[in-house]
Design an enzyme around this catalytic site. Structure first.
Site, mmCIF file in Angstrom:
data_model
loop_
_atom_site.group_PDB
_atom_site.id
_atom_site.type_symbol
_atom_site.label_atom_id
_atom_site.label_comp_id
_atom_site.label_asym_id
_atom_site.label_seq_id
_atom_site.Cartn_x
_atom_site.Cartn_y
_atom_site.Cartn_z
ATOM 1 C CE LYS A 76 -7.652 -2.835 -2.674
ATOM 2 N NZ LYS A 76 -8.369 -2.064 -1.680
ATOM 3 C CG HIS A 96 -11.077 0.383 1.206
ATOM 4 N ND1 HIS A 96 -10.438 1.160 0.284
ATOM 5 C CD2 HIS A 96 -10.244 0.347 2.287
ATOM 6 C CE1 HIS A 96 -9.281 1.587 0.788
ATOM 7 N NE2 HIS A 96 -9.145 1.092 2.003
ATOM 8 C CB SER A 131 -0.868 -0.016 1.264
ATOM 9 O OG SER A 131 -1.350 1.276 1.560
ATOM 10 C CE1 TYR A 156 -6.401 5.248 -1.553
ATOM 11 C CE2 TYR A 156 -4.348 5.040 -0.339
ATOM 12 C CZ TYR A 156 -5.675 4.710 -0.512
ATOM 13 O OH TYR A 156 -6.282 3.831 0.342
ATOM 14 C CB THR A 204 -7.178 2.607 -3.901
ATOM 15 O OG1 THR A 204 -6.425 1.412 -3.761
ATOM 16 C CG2 THR A 204 -8.404 2.541 -3.008
HETATM 17 C C1 LIG Z 1 -6.244 -2.674 8.182
HETATM 18 C C2 LIG Z 1 -6.568 -2.465 6.736
HETATM 19 C C3 LIG Z 1 -5.874 -1.515 6.006
HETATM 20 C C4 LIG Z 1 -6.158 -1.307 4.650
HETATM 21 N N1 LIG Z 1 -5.424 -0.397 3.939
HETATM 22 C C5 LIG Z 1 -5.652 -0.248 2.604
HETATM 23 C C6 LIG Z 1 -4.861 0.643 1.833
HETATM 24 O O1 LIG Z 1 -3.938 1.286 2.335
HETATM 25 N N2 LIG Z 1 -5.154 0.761 0.516
HETATM 26 C C7 LIG Z 1 -6.155 0.045 -0.084
HETATM 27 O O2 LIG Z 1 -6.367 0.186 -1.282
HETATM 28 N N3 LIG Z 1 -6.911 -0.807 0.632
HETATM 29 C C8 LIG Z 1 -6.679 -0.971 1.945
HETATM 30 N N4 LIG Z 1 -7.441 -1.859 2.667
HETATM 31 C C9 LIG Z 1 -8.500 -2.642 1.978
HETATM 32 C C10 LIG Z 1 -7.947 -3.982 1.492
HETATM 33 O O3 LIG Z 1 -6.972 -3.791 0.483
HETATM 34 C C11 LIG Z 1 -9.039 -4.869 0.901
HETATM 35 O O4 LIG Z 1 -9.696 -4.167 -0.124
HETATM 36 C C12 LIG Z 1 -10.111 -5.358 1.875
HETATM 37 O O5 LIG Z 1 -9.680 -5.346 3.215
HETATM 38 C C13 LIG Z 1 -10.515 -6.778 1.466
HETATM 39 O O6 LIG Z 1 -11.440 -7.313 2.331
HETATM 40 P P1 LIG Z 1 -11.086 -8.452 3.421
HETATM 41 O O7 LIG Z 1 -10.334 -7.748 4.514
HETATM 42 O O8 LIG Z 1 -12.431 -8.935 3.824
HETATM 43 O O9 LIG Z 1 -10.250 -9.508 2.742
HETATM 44 C C14 LIG Z 1 -7.179 -2.081 4.021
HETATM 45 C C15 LIG Z 1 -7.864 -3.037 4.766
HETATM 46 C C16 LIG Z 1 -7.572 -3.249 6.101
HETATM 47 C C17 LIG Z 1 -8.328 -4.303 6.860
#
Ligand SMILES: Cc1cc2nc3c(=O)[nH]c(=O)nc-3n(C[C@H](O)[C@H](O)[C@H](O)COP(=O)(O)O)c2cc1C
Length: 385
Positions: free
Chosen positions: A256, A280, A110, A133, A159
């Site tokens: 995304k 997300h 990320s 981003y 994203t």
């Molecule tokens: C703690 C955490 C931090 C995340 N940070 C980002 C991020 O920095 N950028 C992003 O595109 N998605 C981020 N996400 C979303 C994940 O990439 C993903 O889309 C999502 O968590 C998938 O669902 P799942 O947790 O049920 O597998 C984050 C998710 C979590 C749980």
């Protein structure tokens, strides 16, 4: 690190993560936006479909391998990008990236990661994605793209579902702050999570490693580095900006955060090679469809023009098979590997990925198949409401 052998599924890792992490960090990881309806629905939606077992199976090795954006993946699972992984374990992104590489899977870093693009590339020579981003100051994005290219990443993911942070009320209740502050309320939870706190004292670097907070705006604005990075996410981006990004990058690009048919078509026109059908993880707009629910209509609309990644609520091998039957190329997971990391560092992630692989293999055998690519629409039925 012991106790991992007691983890047999994602929920077991979740419980172990809960027992190890200070509660503000566990809930930051685990929680979603508003009423967390989308968070729950992402998982629940998978159970509205069932799989058909079958008898006959050719002899031969089970083959789970797929190709994602031209690169091999040993099974149809990718690791989604997550910010500030250092919160959950001292091994941070490096522990996860190495585990993904050992398993032959795509790792995604990320923009908000706590490890640099270059350090991840050094730890993981395999296929990998950098999630970017589009920033208000386009030079920041340009610089990230250049570093991603120089470090040899396979693909860029942009994203598009985060023009403003989601309303994560658990963080308000637990007093979650970035960087963490020791308040009277959090003191108890830090003392309780003794192992985590000891680790933290050994490595307190919780920075957003890839964004240098040295712009004039930062200097003038009195923001923390984390606030500055959040502020930099441009809330006004359009499809023209995605086209611009594709031009800057030139390589395989994933958009995304798409859930609708029209957005999927626009992503394809703007130069996407793949989309992550994603909300997300239920952390942004609550009350939106689960990725698995959006998938069939998107596949119908885009045909073979886009690779489709289902991202959100994937917890079992059977979820991944359902996604394939409904038109996905591959699935992505985030919380499952973060729970495993919190439970036992890179070794925890190794175990999680091995369990998912074993589930997929067993499920295919039970469905009378050798190869993941043999799964088709004929293998899934909509469950009665
Ligand atoms: C703690 C955490 C931090 C995340 N940070 C980002 C991020 O920095 N950028 C992003 O595109 N998605 C981020 N996400 C979303 C994940 O990439 C993903 O889309 C999502 O968590 C998938 O669902 P799942 O947790 O049920 O597998 C984050 C998710 C979590 C749980």
């Amino acid at each position: 690190m012991s106790g991992l052998d007691r983890c047999h599924n994602v929920e077991d890792f979740r419980k172990m993560a809960r027992s190890r992490l200070p509660s503000p960090f566990f809930h930051y990881l685990d929680g979603g936006a508003d009423d967390e309806w989308s968070l729950r629905n992402n998982e629940a939606a998978f159970s509205r479909y069932s799989l058909l077992p079958a008898l006959a199976r050719d002899k031969g090795e089970i083959d789970l391998s797929v190709t994602v954006l031209g690169a091999p993946s040993s099974m149809p699972v990718m690791l989604s990008p997550t910010g500030m992984t250092r919160l959950f374990h001292r091994e941070r992104e490096i522990g996860v990236a190495k585990a993904a590489n050992r398993a032959g899977l795509f790792y995604s870093l990320s923009t908000f990661g706590s490890t640099t693009i270059e350090d991840v590339a050094a730890a993981n020579p395999g296929p990998k994605v950098f999630q970017v981003y589009i920033t208000r100051d386009r030079n920041i994005t340009r610089d990230l793209v250049e570093r991603t290219r120089a470090a040899g990443f396979t693909a860029l993911a942009v994203t598009v579902d985060t023009p403003t942070p989601g309303n994560r009320e658990r963080d308000l209740h637990t007093g979650m702050t970035m960087p963490p502050r020791l308040s009277l309320a959090s003191l108890f939870s830090f003392a309780r999570s003794f192992g985590w706190t000891l680790d933290y004292l050994r490595d307190q670097n919780l920075s957003i490693a890839n964004i240098d907070p040295s712009g004039a705006e930062f200097e003038a604005g009195g923001m923390s580095p984390v606030q500055y990075a959040n502020h930099q996410i441009d809330p006004t981006i359009s499809w023209a900006d995605i086209e611009w990004l594709k031009g800057e990058w030139g390589g395989p690009m994933i958009v995304k955060g798409v859930l609708g048919v029209e957005e999927a078509k626009r992503a394809a026109s703007a130069g996407a090679n793949a989309i992550m059908i994603s909300n997300h993880g239920g952390r942004q707009l609550d009350q939106c469809p689960a990725p698995i629910e959006s998938l069939p209509a998107i596949r119908d609309a885009v045909g073979g023009d886009l690779e489709l990644i289902v991202d959100g609520g994937v917890r079992r091998g059977t979820d991944i098979i359902k996604a394939r039957a409904l038109g996905a190329d591959v699935c992505a997971i985030a919380r499952p590997y973060l729970y495993a990391l919190a439970a036992g560092g890179g070794k925890g992630v190794d175990r999680l990925l091995a369990l998912l692989r074993a589930e997929l293999e067993r499920d295919l055998i039970l469905m009378g198949k050798n190869k993941f690519e043999q799964v088709s629409a004929a293998d899934v039925v909509m469950s009665p409401a």
